[in-house]
Design an enzyme around this catalytic site. Structure first.
Site, short mmCIF file in Angstrom:
data_model
loop_
_atom_site.label_atom_id
_atom_site.label_comp_id
_atom_site.label_asym_id
_atom_site.label_seq_id
_atom_site.Cartn_x
_atom_site.Cartn_y
_atom_site.Cartn_z
N ASP A 95 0.72 -1.22 -0.07
CA ASP A 95 -0.51 0.05 0.09
C ASP A 95 0.58 1.22 -0.40
O ASP A 95 2.08 1.10 0.54
CB ASP A 95 -0.54 -0.09 1.26
CG ASP A 95 -1.82 0.96 0.76
OD1 ASP A 95 -1.47 1.63 -0.10
OD2 ASP A 95 -2.91 0.84 1.81
C1 BGC Z 1 -5.28 3.80 0.05
C2 BGC Z 1 -5.01 2.05 -0.83
C3 BGC Z 1 -4.81 3.26 -2.05
C4 BGC Z 1 -4.04 3.49 -2.01
C5 BGC Z 1 -3.11 4.31 -3.93
C6 BGC Z 1 -4.01 3.77 -0.20
O1 BGC Z 1 -3.85 5.04 0.98
O2 BGC Z 1 -4.98 3.04 1.52
O3 BGC Z 1 -6.12 1.54 -0.88
O4 BGC Z 1 -4.84 2.29 -3.20
O5 BGC Z 1 -3.59 4.70 -1.68
O6 BGC Z 1 -4.20 5.94 -3.66
#
Ligand code: BGC
Length: 765
Positions: free
Chosen positions: A673
């Protein structure tokens, strides 16, 4: 629904609640932030259905709303509103509306999201005083009141008992078309057929995780495997207001078992669903299993199959087959109580099978005996609770007791050492392109042998930022061909975009219904078809990986991202996840199920430790991912921000290698993530950060960093121990790159990038 819905033709409808206008089409954050071409609110939807609205009341709302102080505040990242201030109603206004209308529709709206936990407060989980006042006045003045809940996660519903409410429509947050969809149901144009994917309990305190949702730094999953209906059906039936699987229709159905056949542990039920009412409609037949109590305690009911019908005409019957294998619902022995520690087992005894239309409304149709314990799969201990963090978990004995969850007994260091791969001898650039490996002209190892350490290092992290110039504006980041020397070798940049509510870009894209709503269809074919459309949109917009589906289990109604996720049940959640992946990947793109695993709260999500027994992990929190991975083979998967039993997912070897790859056979790419937490490996203290991550089998840091890490220093963490005793090896980095490149080959992206040029995208580089 006490015969209030569908709204009768020609009746005048008075709509209360500002959210009929300020409609929540989705929740907040990356899982909601789609530039929707339009949003149809409930008022628009009712108009499109030709409903006669009480215009005087509507103008009162519009006038009030147009005052600057009453405009909806849209907030900012992590500080979005849970709800909007309601117009304070007085009895004169309501009585006047009642005198001129037949039915009242009251809309209550809520939203939460990423970095934004729901609160156990008025305006979030509970109604506000203004909303209570609205319900009190409206239900006193009107004979008929329907409430529409425009929410992303379960909220308190105890108030439905306090007022004279004739019907409740749980509309969830349904994306850009949701006002039309909700109005179609209210007006009877569409016969509702959704079924709850979560239990709605009377009080928040009734939820099994209510007291264990967590403190600042960690949550002990003390309710263990008793999540949602597994808890309520076993320990506390009376606290349920609306059971798991429940949902109403404007017609009625009879769900019957015509025949049951068992072969070993495989069960096949022939099911008939008869429409016994007056209107055409759809039903979901659901099968639950009750396993015998043995050395291991068991929940009373476990969903193990379902079948969604097509539209059945009145008096007609649709037949279907629900097949499943008891082995897929075996219990995991993390304690050794059955004599088979670390194995999935089916204990001897009677297995009862129930069929019906919800976990409550079902009857026993079949039972089968197992005379001996069956060891379904002998595995090894992974991710057990750390001794220092031990906690007690709920067991189904004497009405509910707590006992310590087993703690770690393995030596991870040795397991990792035994699995370090050989280096691929470096050859330097021999002029091979990635397409040569894709076409089978050379092996993937021949291709990797050409890469320098610097190139290998670049491939293990994304380009460094979101909204990369290498992809469509507003993308979430790029990995793969992030440098010219890599692109010259035919490695294309791989463009990622959020998900799951549509494609999150700076250009207009379709805004989809939230994950919970999709799951409430119990219609995997429909969900697959929907994401097939998203896949076409991905082609049009130029993105490769949709960061979706969101798959975490609804452990607690307060989790801010529940709207993105499907259910409290791992089987249903796994099936829905597979449907999304199959849809997205049908058009030659990649899905990326997330957040692997146990991202069950948003409070301090980067720091918090999910302390959970191995049994609950394997039966609940990993099970949904397992089903999805095995059935739909996603090309990418995203780790979660949180720790699991003390280890961040992006450093979790047992999660990303032992379970994901070795046990489930995953062959794709694992990405983090967005960004990661810096740490030294406890098993190999000399390695840290990116080396710790790559050793843990997490291929790519997203969105990565270019030359510097967060502290502004040169990020040398991956290569600094190369060649040292117990340092990272070139073989480990090459292995990480190999998964990634093989994923790119399967994505067929190197075909259009064979000569270092993306022929589909002129302006690249
Ligand atoms: C989130 C993800 C997301 C990523 C990219 C993160 O803060 O937890 O679910 O895909 O950001 O935007």
């Amino acid at each position: 629904n006490n015969n209030i819905l569908p709204l009768k033709k020609n009746e005048t409808v008075a709509v209360f609640g500002r959210c009929a206008i300020d409609w929540f089409a989705v929740g907040y954050g990356s899982g909601g932030d789609v530039l929707s071409p339009y949003i149809v609110n409930l008022i628009d939807g009712l108009r499109h259905n030709g409903v006669r609205l009480n215009e005087k009341l509507l103008s009162t709302y519009r006038r009030w709303r147009s005052q600057p102080k009453n405009e909806p505040f849209s907030g900012y990242w992590g500080h979005w509103p849970y709800s909007y201030d309601e117009m304070l109603l007085n009895s004169e206004t309501v009585k006047a509306a009642a005198a001129e209308s037949d039915t009242a529709v009251v809309v209550i709206g809520r939203a939460a999201g990423e970095d934004r936990e729901n609160k156990l407060k008025k305006g979030s989980y509970y109604l506000t005083d203004e909303e209570e006042n609205m319900l009190s006045l409206v239900t006193t003045a009107f004979k008929k009141t329907a409430v529409v809940l425009n929410i992303g996660n379960v909220i308190d519903m105890a108030w439905t008992d306090r007022y004279n409410i004739g019907a409740v429509l749980l509309a969830w947050q349904g994306g850009m078309e949701s006002g039309n969809a909700a109005a179609d149901v209210l007006c009877g144009k569409v016969n509702p057929c959704g079924k709850l994917t979560d239990t709605i309990a009377r009080h928040y305190e009734d939820y099994p995780s209510a007291y264990f949702f967590g403190n600042r730094d960690f949550s002990c999953y003390s309710e263990d495997i008793y999540v949602g209906y597994r808890f309520f059906e076993t320990f506390d039936k009376s606290s349920v207001m609306f059971p798991f699987g429940f949902g109403m229709s404007y017609t009625s159905f009879e769900v019957e078992c015509e025949n049951a056949v068992i072969c070993g542990t495989e069960i096949k039920l022939s099911v008939s669903v008869k429409n016994t009412g007056e209107l055409a409609g759809k039903e979901t037949a659901q099968v639950y299993m009750k396993a015998p109590e043995g050395s291991l305690d068991k929940p009373s009911m476990v969903l193990c199959g379902f079948f969604k019908t097509g539209e059945i005409q009145p008096k007609e019957t649709e037949k279907g087959v629900i097949s499943f294998d008891l082995k897929d619902f075996a219990s995991y022995d993390d304690s050794g109580k059955t004599g088979r520690k670390s194995a999935f087992v089916l204990e001897s005894g009677t297995y009862e099978i129930y069929l019906g239309s919800s976990v409550r409304n079902c009857k026993k149709v079949f039972e089968t005996q197992l005379s001996d314990l069956i060891v379904v799969q002998q595995l090894s201990e992974v991710m057990a609770v750390k001794g220092a963090d031990k906690f007690k978990r709920l067991v189904n004995r004497n009405g509910g007791e707590y006992e310590y969850a087993p703690t770690v007994t393995t030596c991870l260091q040795q397991i990792i050492i035994n699995n370090i791969p050989e280096d691929i001898p470096v050859t330097g650039d021999r002029g091979f392109k990635l397409k040569d490996a894709a076409d089978g002209k050379i092996s993937i190892d021949d291709f990797i042998a050409q890469l320098s350490d610097e190139e290998l290092e670049l491939l293990t992290r994304g380009e460094g930022k979101m909204d990369s110039p290498l992809g469509a504006a507003g993308n979430a980041g790029v990995f793969g061909g992030v440098a010219k020397s890599l692109r010259d070798k035919g490695i294309p940049p791989i463009i990622t975009t959020d998900g799951p509510a549509g494609i999150r870009l700076k250009s207009v894209c379709s805004l989809l219904p939230c994950g919970t709503l999709l799951a409430c269809t119990w219609d995997t074919e429909l969900v697959k078809e929907l994401y097939g459309c998203v896949s076409d949109e991905m082609t049009e917009k130029g993105t490769d990986v949709l960061l979706a589906p969101g798959m975490n289990i609804h452990r607690n109604p307060l989790c801010g991202r529940n709207f993105e996720y499907f259910s409290e049940d791992p089987f249903l959640s796994g099936k829905m996840g597979s449907a999304c992946v199959l849809g997205i990947q049908s058009g030659g793109h990649s899905a990326c199920p997330k957040h692997f695993a146990c991202n069950n709260r948003e409070t301090r999500r980067n720091k918090s430790d999910s302390r959970v027994s191995e049994r609950a992990l394997r039966e609940i929190y990993l099970k949904n991912f397992e089903i999805c991975i095995k059935e739909s083979k996603p090309l990418n998967i995203m780790t979660s921000y949180n720790k699991i039993n003390g280890v961040w997912s992006h450093y979790n070897y047992e999660l990303c290698e032992t379970v994901l790859r070795k046990e489930w056979g995953y062959e794709g790419n694992v990405i983090t993530d967005w960004w990661m937490q810096y740490a030294h490996s406890p098993e190999f203290p000399q390695i840290r950060d990116n080396a710790y991550r790559v050793r843990a089998r997490v291929n790519v840091l997203m969105p990565g960093f270019r030359a510097f890490n967060r502290q502004g220093k040169d990020d040398t963490s991956l290569l600094e121990t190369l060649g040292q005793f117990r340092g990272i090896t070139r073989g480990e980095i090459q292995r990480a790159v190999k998964d990634e490149l093989q994923m790119i080959i399967r994505l067929k992206k190197c075909d259009i990038f064979a000569d270092g040029q993306d022929n589909n995208k002129k302006e690249v580089i």
